[in-house]
Design a protein around this motif. Structure first.
Motif, short mmCIF file in Angstrom:
data_model
loop_
_atom_site.label_atom_id
_atom_site.label_comp_id
_atom_site.label_asym_id
_atom_site.label_seq_id
_atom_site.Cartn_x
_atom_site.Cartn_y
_atom_site.Cartn_z
N ALA A 173 35.58 28.53 45.18
CA ALA A 173 35.43 27.88 43.87
C ALA A 173 35.33 28.93 42.76
O ALA A 173 35.90 28.76 41.67
N ALA A 174 34.62 30.02 43.04
CA ALA A 174 34.48 31.10 42.05
C ALA A 174 35.84 31.74 41.78
O ALA A 174 36.21 32.02 40.62
N ILE A 175 36.60 31.97 42.85
CA ILE A 175 37.93 32.58 42.70
C ILE A 175 38.86 31.65 41.91
O ILE A 175 39.60 32.09 41.03
N ASP A 176 38.79 30.35 42.18
CA ASP A 176 39.60 29.38 41.42
C ASP A 176 39.25 29.43 39.94
O ASP A 176 40.13 29.41 39.07
N LEU A 177 37.95 29.50 39.65
CA LEU A 177 37.49 29.55 38.26
C LEU A 177 38.00 30.83 37.57
O LEU A 177 38.43 30.80 36.41
N ALA A 178 37.97 31.94 38.31
CA ALA A 178 38.45 33.21 37.76
C ALA A 178 39.96 33.16 37.51
O ALA A 178 40.46 33.67 36.50
N THR A 179 40.68 32.53 38.42
CA THR A 179 42.14 32.43 38.29
C THR A 179 42.51 31.61 37.05
O THR A 179 43.45 31.93 36.34
N ARG A 180 41.72 30.55 36.81
CA ARG A 180 42.02 29.69 35.66
C ARG A 180 41.52 30.28 34.34
O ARG A 180 41.90 29.81 33.27
N ASN A 181 40.62 31.27 34.42
CA ASN A 181 40.04 31.85 33.19
C ASN A 181 40.13 33.37 33.21
O ASN A 181 39.12 34.08 33.18
N PRO A 182 41.35 33.89 33.27
CA PRO A 182 41.52 35.34 33.40
C PRO A 182 40.92 36.05 32.18
O PRO A 182 41.05 35.57 31.06
N GLY A 183 40.27 37.15 32.45
CA GLY A 183 39.67 37.91 31.35
C GLY A 183 38.28 37.43 31.00
O GLY A 183 37.49 38.17 30.41
N ARG A 184 37.96 36.20 31.37
CA ARG A 184 36.66 35.64 30.98
C ARG A 184 35.74 35.52 32.20
O ARG A 184 34.53 35.63 32.08
N VAL A 185 36.33 35.29 33.38
CA VAL A 185 35.53 35.07 34.60
C VAL A 185 36.00 35.99 35.71
O VAL A 185 37.20 36.14 35.93
N MET A 186 35.04 36.62 36.40
CA MET A 186 35.35 37.37 37.61
C MET A 186 34.57 36.72 38.76
O MET A 186 33.50 36.15 38.55
N ALA A 187 35.12 36.84 39.98
CA ALA A 187 34.52 36.14 41.11
C ALA A 187 34.14 37.13 42.22
O ALA A 187 34.74 38.19 42.35
N THR A 188 33.13 36.75 43.00
CA THR A 188 32.79 37.53 44.19
C THR A 188 32.86 36.61 45.42
O THR A 188 32.81 35.40 45.30
N ALA A 189 32.97 37.24 46.59
CA ALA A 189 33.03 36.47 47.84
C ALA A 189 31.97 36.99 48.80
O ALA A 189 31.90 38.20 49.06
N GLY A 190 31.14 36.07 49.32
CA GLY A 190 30.10 36.49 50.26
C GLY A 190 29.27 35.33 50.73
O GLY A 190 29.47 34.18 50.30
N LEU A 191 28.33 35.65 51.62
CA LEU A 191 27.41 34.65 52.18
C LEU A 191 25.98 35.07 51.84
O LEU A 191 25.55 36.19 52.17
N HIS A 192 25.26 34.18 51.18
CA HIS A 192 23.89 34.48 50.75
C HIS A 192 22.98 34.73 51.95
O HIS A 192 23.13 34.07 52.99
N PRO A 193 22.02 35.67 51.83
CA PRO A 193 21.12 35.92 52.98
C PRO A 193 20.38 34.68 53.47
O PRO A 193 20.05 34.61 54.66
N HIS A 194 20.12 33.72 52.58
CA HIS A 194 19.46 32.49 53.04
C HIS A 194 20.26 31.81 54.15
O HIS A 194 19.71 31.14 55.01
N ASP A 195 21.59 31.97 54.09
CA ASP A 195 22.47 31.28 55.04
C ASP A 195 23.08 32.23 56.07
O ASP A 195 24.07 31.88 56.73
N ALA A 196 22.51 33.40 56.20
CA ALA A 196 23.10 34.44 57.07
C ALA A 196 23.30 33.96 58.51
O ALA A 196 24.20 34.43 59.20
N ALA A 197 22.49 33.02 58.95
CA ALA A 197 22.64 32.51 60.32
C ALA A 197 24.00 31.86 60.52
O ALA A 197 24.46 31.71 61.65
N ARG A 198 24.65 31.48 59.41
CA ARG A 198 25.97 30.85 59.51
C ARG A 198 27.12 31.85 59.46
O ARG A 198 28.29 31.46 59.39
N TRP A 199 26.79 33.15 59.49
CA TRP A 199 27.84 34.17 59.37
C TRP A 199 28.96 34.00 60.40
O TRP A 199 30.14 34.11 60.06
N PRO A 200 28.66 33.74 61.68
CA PRO A 200 29.75 33.59 62.65
C PRO A 200 30.78 32.53 62.24
O PRO A 200 31.97 32.70 62.47
#
Ligand SMILES: [Zn+2]
Length: 248
Positions: free
Chosen positions: A42-69
């Motif tokens: 969703a962040a990447i989609d937002l960045a794609t639609r708003n170039p120059g205004r929004v940048m996106a990151t990709a990751g898994l929050h430590p709260h949900d780290a158990a879901r990493w697999p």
């Protein structure tokens, strides 16, 4: 003078992201961090639609780290479209995922940032020792943005030596924020960023309300008080740091 909000979860909020961006006329650009594969997309989609205004990151929050697999393949696939890896890190305050699984997921994110040569957005709560050791071992200090930094003087000094960048959020403005301000006083203005962590941690006088990027100016003003700098000067310096760290 424009601010840069380096950490706002516009995609996690019930409110329409574009309205929040629109309202933030004092913000030049902002970083929307993912907290799992879906929100990273969703962040990447937002960045794609708003170039120059929004940048996106990709990751898994430590709260949900158990879901990493289950999340790993999807997040690795998104990394190439992201401007940074994270939000990752360690949260030994809430321990919503078991510590060993948090460490495993954090190590995987560090590898990913290395592999894609991207900055790393790090959440560190009550986990200074382990976060420090893992960043040091991977020689990733200079790529690490310590998001919502709440460390006091002792840990701030150590992470400064490691080469990290410190991102300050609402707590630097809280009445109870003396420890955070003690750390912030040691951070040179060329090593600091500001963020809102929207929708969380709204700064005074908005505490308890859903946060929004426009209020990054209140965070910056509080940081300026610590440093003895005007808001405009804080905006100018932290925006330059953000451009460097996120490689704009
Ligand atoms: Zn966050």
């Amino acid at each position: 003078m424009g601010w840069v909000d380096t950490h706002c979860h516009l995609q996690l909020d019930g409110r329409p992201p574009l309205e929040l961006i629109e309202r933030a006329s004092n913000v030049d650009w902002l970083v929307v961090p993912g907290v799992d594969a879906t929100s990273s997309q969703a962040a990447i989609d937002l960045a794609t639609r708003n170039p120059g205004r929004v940048m996106a990151t990709a990751g898994l929050h430590p709260h949900d780290a158990a879901r990493w697999p289950q999340e790993e393949d999807k997040i690795v696939a998104l990394a190439g479209q992201a401007s940074a890896i994270g939000e990752t890190g360690l949260d030994f305050y809430r321990n919503l995922s078991p510590r060993p699984e948090q460490e495993k997921a954090f190590a995987a994110h560090i590898d990913l940032a290395c592999r894609f040569d991207l900055p790393l957005v790090v959440h560190c709560r009550d986990a200074f020792e382990t976060t420090f050791a893992m960043l040091e071992e991977a020689a990733m200090g200079e790529s690490a943005v310590l998001h919502c930094w709440t460390g006091g003087p002792r840990w701030t000094r150590r992470f400064l030596e490691l080469g990290c960048t410190f991102s300050f959020a609402g707590p630097v403005a809280f009445e109870t924020g003396d420890t955070v301000r003690g750390g912030a006083a040691l951070v040179p203005p060329d090593r600091a960023l500001v963020e809102t962590d929207t929708p969380y941690l709204a700064p005074p006088p908005h505490r308890g309300e859903p946060n929004e990027p426009a209020w990054v100016a209140l965070v910056g003003a509080a940081l300026g008080k610590v440093w003895g700098l005007e808001g405009d000067e804080v905006a100018r310096r932290t925006a330059a740091n953000a451009a460097r760290v996120f490689r704009r």
